[in-house]
Design an enzyme around this catalytic site. Structure first.
Site, PDB file in Angstrom:
ATOM      1  CG  ASP A  11      -8.545   2.426   4.402  1.00 26.03           C
ATOM      2  OD1 ASP A  11      -8.333   3.425   3.691  1.00 26.03           O
ATOM      3  OD2 ASP A  11      -7.638   1.634   4.735  1.00 26.03           O
ATOM      4  CG  ASP A 130      -0.386   0.673  -2.676  1.00 31.08           C
ATOM      5  OD1 ASP A 130      -0.592   1.834  -2.276  1.00 31.08           O
ATOM      6  OD2 ASP A 130      -1.276  -0.185  -2.742  1.00 31.08           O
TER       7      ASP A 130
END
Lengths: 252, 212
Positions: A11, A130
């Site tokens: 990330d 997600d």
């Protein structure tokens, strides 16, 4: 025989690698290029960079990160985050990324998947989903905006649509498992992997090497992604590979 | 110097960077005269066969590639660039290729003869099996390389298949005849073996020069 892939995920915020625990707390874990080189050396099959920069400046920094990584590494990598239009895909792919991953933008505008696939080929287009289990729905619900916004979409249906529209791969994150280190969501992974004819990357919940074996053997994943257990050296890509090899999973 | 054909369908950045890492001089061009002067050519390619052939034909680069192949100088097609070297492809409707190598490009069936389904694209690391000696394999051992493709070359001419991999069907992975070579996988993304294969290709240039 095609091997199962182990994919460390980085990330990136404003050019630095961070990792969220269940999408909230962030910790700084290093320089993207250095980490990329480290993982390449360990036998990572691929890398995913998720740009979580909120600002325009941060996004511009990401292009520089992509260029730097592509200059140094001879393994494929995917970039996700902040890709909302064909122009964003061009920017990232021309900087040297092999694939872009679409999440919220694909839900808001599914034509974007088709456009990207027609322009760059399906192999460049990853659709990231997600997923969170929903009692009412009796299945998993698709969330957007980094897991903050529930949608009306059911995960299996959406995965099928993404594949039909030309996605080359599904990056499937279980929000229920993410950050818990109790293993990948096997039910979810298996359900999606069996529903689509394109490869599925399992994500969310990796806590040890055994979890990867489960994702491949029981979850029928084609690849598995993890972040913090690699970044904080709780295990290594090499360790995971040698462990799952003993369990009969074919790896490089 | 090695010329990389820039026709808008390539992963030019990663191929260029790979050559830089090998310290091999190269240039990118869409100019036929410039490309014809190169010591070797690389035809990259990502996207669809039909679109790529459309561009190569309309720009005259298709003829350039054929002309270059006739000079005997080394030519390498990568991924879609390799498929373009063959006779035809069924991707988005039957399209004629560059016809430099015998064979046809077909889609993976996605189902085994026993009725089991498997994933298409063929995406990830698969092992090369070396089938015959070739300067392109010089000094190398069988290992894994990175593939991403939904179509593969189907050929009856075994002598053009230098190396193959297996994904339900046998997939020609390194092909070649004379000075014309192709790699179905991405050598520039295939770690050490990929880089070594690229190096061997670039060294064909030197060998040819020393023979002259």
């Amino acid at each position: 025989m095609l091997t199962k892939r182990i994919i460390p995920c980085l990330d990136v915020k404003d050019g630095r690698v961070v990792k969220g625990v269940q999408f909230v707390q962030l910790r700084d874990a290093g320089d993207p290029v250095e980490l990329a080189r480290f993982y390449d050396g360990q036998g990572a099959d691929e890398l995913v960079f998720l740009d979580i920069s909120a600002s325009h400046e941060g996004r511009k920094t990401m292009v520089e990160v992509v260029k730097a990584v592509a200059s140094e590494l001879a393994i494929p990598f995917t970039v996700g985050g902040g890709i909302n239009a064909l122009d964003d895909m061009k920017r990232i792919l021309r900087a040297g990324a092999d694939k872009v991953s679409l999440n919220t933008a694909a839900v808001n505008n599914p034509d974007l998947i088709t456009e990207g696939a027609n322009f760059f080929g399906s192999q460049c287009i990853v659709v990231a989903i997600d997923a969170k289990y929903d009692e009412e729905l009796g299945s998993w619900r698709v969330y957007t905006h980094g897991g903050r916004t529930p949608t009306d979409l059911e995960v299996i249906t959406w995965a099928r649509e993404a594949a039909e529209r030309g996605a080359g791969e599904i990056l499937l994150t279980s929000m229920d498992s993410d950050g818990e280190k109790k293993g990948f969501d096997i039910k979810l992974t298996k359900a999606v992997s069996e529903a689509v004819s394109i490869p599925v990357i399992a994500s969310g919940g990796a806590g040890n090497a055994d979890h990867f074996a489960e994702a491949f053997v029981d979850g029928k994943a084609d690849a598995a992604l993890a972040a913090s257990i690699f970044h904080y050296k709780e295990t290594s890509v090499a360790e995971v590979k040698s462990f799952i090899k003993e369990k009969g999973v074919v790896v490089r | 110097m090695i010329g990389i054909i820039d026709y808008g369908m390539g992963n030019l950045f990663s191929v260029s960077k790979a050559l830089e890492r090998l310290e091999v001089p190269y240039f990118l061009s869409e100019n036929k005269l410039e490309l014809l002067e190169a010591d070797a050519l690389i035809l990259p390619g990502v996207g669809s066969f039909k679109d790529a052939m459309g561009i190569l034909n309309s720009t005259g680069l298709a003829n350039l590639v054929k002309e270059f192949a006739d000079t005997g100088k080394p030519l390498l097609g990568i991924c879609l660039g390799m498929q373009l070297l063959f006779e035809s492809s069924e991707e988005n409707g039957l399209t004629e290729g560059l016809q430099l190598l015998p064979g046809h490009v077909r889609r993976f069936p996605g189902t085994t003869p026993e009725g089991e389904t498997y994933k298409v694209p063929h995406m990830g690391w698969n092992r090369l099996e070396f089938l015959q000696g070739s300067p392109i394999l010089k000094g190398l051992a069988e290992d894994y390389v990175y593939f991403v493709h939904s179509y593969f070359v189907d050929t009856d001419e075994n002598e053009v298949v230098i190396s193959q991999t297996s994904y339900d069907v046998e997939v020609p992975a390194v092909v070649g005849r004379g000075n014309v070579f192709g790699m179905q996988f991405h050598p520039e993304k295939s770690s050490s073996l990929g880089m070594a294969l690229l190096r061997n290709f670039t060294e064909l240039v030197g060998e040819r020069m020393s023979v002259k």
